[in-house]
Design a protein around this motif. Sequence first.
Motif, short mmCIF file in Angstrom:
data_model
loop_
_atom_site.label_atom_id
_atom_site.label_comp_id
_atom_site.label_asym_id
_atom_site.label_seq_id
_atom_site.Cartn_x
_atom_site.Cartn_y
_atom_site.Cartn_z
N PRO A 1 0.36 12.56 -2.46
CA PRO A 1 -0.61 13.71 -2.10
C PRO A 1 -0.74 14.69 -3.13
O PRO A 1 0.13 15.02 -3.75
N ALA B 1 0.95 -1.33 0.02
CA ALA B 1 -0.02 -0.01 -0.07
C ALA B 1 0.93 1.18 -0.14
O ALA B 1 0.54 2.28 -0.76
N GLU B 2 1.87 1.10 0.92
CA GLU B 2 2.97 2.14 0.96
C GLU B 2 3.55 2.52 -0.46
O GLU B 2 3.75 3.66 -0.86
N ALA C 1 2.70 1.70 -3.54
CA ALA C 1 1.59 1.80 -4.33
C ALA C 1 0.86 3.23 -4.39
O ALA C 1 0.12 3.56 -5.28
N MET C 2 1.12 3.91 -3.03
CA MET C 2 0.18 5.21 -2.65
C MET C 2 0.45 6.19 -3.58
O MET C 2 1.69 6.63 -3.85
N PRO C 3 -0.54 6.80 -4.25
CA PRO C 3 -0.25 7.97 -5.13
C PRO C 3 0.17 9.14 -4.29
O PRO C 3 -0.14 9.25 -3.06
#
Lengths: 194, 124
Positions: free
Chosen positions: B48, B41-42, B44-46
Motif C-alpha cells: 500500500p 493475489a496476496e 503479488a499484491m503491491p
Amino acid sequence: MVMALDALSDVPDEALLIAYGNGDRDAARALTLRLTPRVLGYAARVLSDRAEAEDVAQEAMLRLWRQAPKWRQGEAKVTTWLYRVVANLCTDRLRKARGQDLESVPEPEDDAPGAEAGLQQAARAQALEDALRALPDRQRQAVILRHLEGFTNPEIAEVMDIGVEAVESLTARGKRALAASLGGRRAELGYEDG
Amino acid sequence: MADKAEMTPLGEDDLDALFNAARARPAEPSVALYERVLADAEAAMPAPAARPAHRRGLAARLLSQVGGWPAATGLAAAAAIGVYIGMAAPSAVETMSGGYVASTSGYGMEDLMVSYAGLMGSGG
C-alpha cells in the motif's frame, strides 16, 4: 467480506484491478470470484481437461495480478486482456499435448443424474462439448469466444491476435462443422426431425 | 432412410439451443482453486501507499519546525560566534560600541548598567 463484495459487485473490472494495484484486498477477492469461473470455463472448453484448465486459470490470474501495477487505464478491457493470456496458454498446452499423445484426451466425465428436466440440457451441453473437441483449435477457440463467452468479433480478433475477417471465417466454418457432426445425434438430443 | 435424416446438419435454431444449454452450465471452480488464486493475489499484491513506520521523536519534530538540519547548523554557528565575541571581546567591537555610546549620550558605560548597590541600599 460478503458486504464488501456486495458493495463491489457494480464496480468495473478495471477499477477493481487498479484498487488491487494500490493494495486493496477486497478488490482482489472480488476479481477472483468474478473472473476465475470465466477463465476456468473458457480454458476447460478449449483444453477439455479440467486439471489443465485449472492450472491455466491460476496462471492467467497470476499474470493479471502482476500486471495490475503496470495497468494503463483505458488501453484495453480487462477481460479481453485476460482471455488473450488464457488463449495463449491453452495454445501452448495444446501444442505440447499434440506432440505427445493424440489419444490421451480424457473422456468426458459422466455427470451424476440430476433432475429430469435438467437431463436433456446436460446431454445437449455435453454433446456440444464433444463436438467442440473435434474442431481444429482455432475454430474451437473462435466458436467458444463468440457463442459461449459472448465476445464480439472485434474482441475475439484482439484475443486471438487475428483480423476480424479471419474471426468471421473461423466461426462460420466452426459452426458448420458443429452442425454437421451433431446432425448424427439429433434423436439423442431430442431433435426428432431435421 | 433414417441414416439420411441423421446426416442432415442441425439447423441454426437447434445449434443455438445447444449453445444455450452449454452456457447454462458455467464452470464451477473448486474451493482449492479459489484459494490458490487468492494466495497468488496476496503474494503479488503491491505494498500500500508508503506511510512512516513510526512517529518521529520530539527533537526531529522541533527540528522540522525551524527548517531541518541545514537551518539548525546555521543557528549553531551563529550561537558559537556570539559566544566567541562575548568571551574574547575583540578591541574593534569594544571601540565601536563604546565610542558610539559615549559620543551620543555623554554617559559612561557604567551609568547604563543596573546599580545593584542602589537597590540594596534602598531595601535596607
